[in-house]
Design a protein around this motif. Structure first.
Motif, PDB file in Angstrom:
ATOM      1  N   HIS A  51     -12.815  48.642  38.312  1.00  0.00           N
ATOM      2  CA  HIS A  51     -11.283  49.093  38.565  1.00  0.00           C
ATOM      3  C   HIS A  51     -10.518  48.240  37.730  1.00  0.00           C
ATOM      4  O   HIS A  51      -9.775  48.533  37.308  1.00  0.00           O
ATOM      5  CB  HIS A  51     -11.037  49.249  40.040  1.00  0.00           C
ATOM      6  N   ILE A  75     -17.111  48.124  30.715  1.00  0.00           N
ATOM      7  CA  ILE A  75     -17.312  48.402  32.036  1.00  0.00           C
ATOM      8  C   ILE A  75     -18.798  49.206  32.448  1.00  0.00           C
ATOM      9  O   ILE A  75     -19.224  48.799  33.582  1.00  0.00           O
ATOM     10  CB  ILE A  75     -16.150  49.498  32.462  1.00  0.00           C
ATOM     11  N   GLY A 135     -20.279  54.766  41.004  1.00  0.00           N
ATOM     12  CA  GLY A 135     -19.269  54.954  40.423  1.00  0.00           C
ATOM     13  C   GLY A 135     -19.194  54.203  38.843  1.00  0.00           C
ATOM     14  O   GLY A 135     -19.668  53.279  38.640  1.00  0.00           O
ATOM     15  N   VAL A 137     -18.385  54.912  34.201  1.00  0.00           N
ATOM     16  CA  VAL A 137     -17.487  55.750  33.384  1.00  0.00           C
ATOM     17  C   VAL A 137     -18.542  56.692  32.633  1.00  0.00           C
ATOM     18  O   VAL A 137     -19.858  56.488  32.521  1.00  0.00           O
ATOM     19  CB  VAL A 137     -17.119  54.969  32.162  1.00  0.00           C
ATOM     20  N   SER A 149     -16.104  58.699  40.302  1.00  0.00           N
ATOM     21  CA  SER A 149     -16.244  57.666  41.338  1.00  0.00           C
ATOM     22  C   SER A 149     -17.350  57.863  42.393  1.00  0.00           C
ATOM     23  O   SER A 149     -17.852  59.147  42.400  1.00  0.00           O
ATOM     24  CB  SER A 149     -14.910  57.992  42.352  1.00  0.00           C
ATOM     25  N   ASP A 208     -11.262  52.173  48.025  1.00  0.00           N
ATOM     26  CA  ASP A 208     -10.979  52.231  46.469  1.00  0.00           C
ATOM     27  C   ASP A 208     -10.326  53.520  46.306  1.00  0.00           C
ATOM     28  O   ASP A 208     -10.577  53.991  45.061  1.00  0.00           O
ATOM     29  CB  ASP A 208     -12.054  51.754  45.754  1.00  0.00           C
TER      30      ASP A 208
HETATM   31  O1  IP8 Z   1     -15.362  52.486  43.141  1.00  0.00           O
HETATM   32  C1  IP8 Z   1     -15.081  53.933  40.150  1.00  0.00           C
HETATM   33  O2  IP8 Z   1     -15.880  54.318  41.446  1.00  0.00           O
HETATM   34  P1  IP8 Z   1     -15.400  54.017  42.802  1.00  0.00           P
HETATM   35  C2  IP8 Z   1     -15.935  53.757  38.798  1.00  0.00           C
HETATM   36  O3  IP8 Z   1     -16.319  54.782  43.804  1.00  0.00           O
HETATM   37  C3  IP8 Z   1     -15.178  52.838  38.084  1.00  0.00           C
HETATM   38  O4  IP8 Z   1     -14.011  54.660  43.014  1.00  0.00           O
HETATM   39  C4  IP8 Z   1     -15.881  52.784  36.649  1.00  0.00           C
HETATM   40  C5  IP8 Z   1     -13.895  52.438  38.121  1.00  0.00           C
END
Ligand code: IP8
Length: 260
Positions: A51, A75, A135, A137, A149, A208
């Motif tokens: 994030h 990332i 989660g 990219v 996500s 998140d």
């Molecule tokens: O933490 C977000 O996944 P989450 C993935 O499950 C990125 O929302 C790369 C920010």
């Protein structure tokens, strides 16, 4: 029957510090899962491995400028490192598991995850090896790339693999009517259904998820079908996940009945 578990980014990492892994907590949660004796499938969030840079470079808007490209690569590298650490803890706890990097196996179209080939996930599962998605990219047919996500992955896996229960492990006791971190009179919802959802207007970030408590409730209710419930549990409270998996009563929020 299988239980689908998401280890939230807020519990497996320190979300305020770039690339900080909470190894002690993850190791304990993996031991609790092992001790429950349940068959599981696991997804985890990105926390501060995803994030921080995603926000800085506006990755979820898709491709806009060349400067985003090295950030995307970084990332992807960071969340794969996080995933290796989670898989390593699972294996150490005695749970044979394997990394299934979301962006290397699947694509999106306008932020919809396209899960055409689920064969590797199924076959690993049939072998008794737990697939671990996260989660990430992900390349996007319309946007170039976008963020997928862990919650989106959970919804797809729930559709495809019909778990008996869906569990979100977070850093809060459940869903509240107000933000419990800032409001002392916040009240915990033990159970939510579509009637409760209609009454919820409060907006604050949960875990998140940026859509607030309402969005989280909606997504939890979408994952309920028939007798399947979806539970939000605090992973920082020792033994709580184990008790939940064993069917014991604990402090948590349970979504039931689906969206009507
Ligand atoms: O933490 C977000 O996944 P989450 C993935 O499950 C990125 O929302 C790369 C920010």
């Amino acid at each position: 029957m299988m239980i689908l578990i998401k280890l939230g980014g807020s519990v497996i990492t320190d979300k305020t510090r770039y690339r900080t892994f909470n190894s002690g907590i993850v190791s304990r949660l993996c031991r609790e899962i092992k001790e429950s004796g349940k068959e599981v499938m696991i997804v985890h969030g990105a926390g501060s491995f995803g994030h921080v840079l995603a926000k800085e470079h506006d990755i979820n808007s898709g491709f806009k400028e060349e400067t985003q490209i090295p950030a995307v690569a970084r990332i992807c590298y960071d969340v794969r490192e996080l995933n290796s650490m989670v898989v390593s803890e699972l294996i150490s706890a005695g749970i044979p598991s394997v990394s299934v990097p979301t962006g290397s196996c699947f694509v999106m179209d306008n932020r919809d995850l396209i899960f055409e080939n689920d064969e590797p996930v199924r076959r690993f599962r049939d072998l008794g090896i737990v697939p671990v998605l996260f989660g990430d990219v992900v390349t996007d047919r319309s946007l170039g790339f976008a963020i997928c996500s862990g919650d989106q992955i959970m919804e797809r896996l729930a559709d495809l693999f019909d778990p008996e229960m869906v569990v979100f492990v977070s850093d809060i006791d459940g869903l509240y009517d107000k933000n419990p971190k800032t409001e002392r009179d916040a009240v915990l919802y033990d159970e939510v259904d579509s009637r409760v959802l209609k009454e919820v207007s409060t907006k604050y970030d949960v875990d998140d998820v940026t859509g607030g408590v309402r969005a989280k409730m909606e997504s939890m209710l979408r994952m309920c079908s028939g007798s399947r419930c979806c539970v939000l549990v605090n992973g920082n409270a020792e033994g709580r996940l184990l008790k939940l998996l064993r069917g014991e009563r604990i402090v948590c929020t349970t979504a039931k009945g689906g969206i009507s």
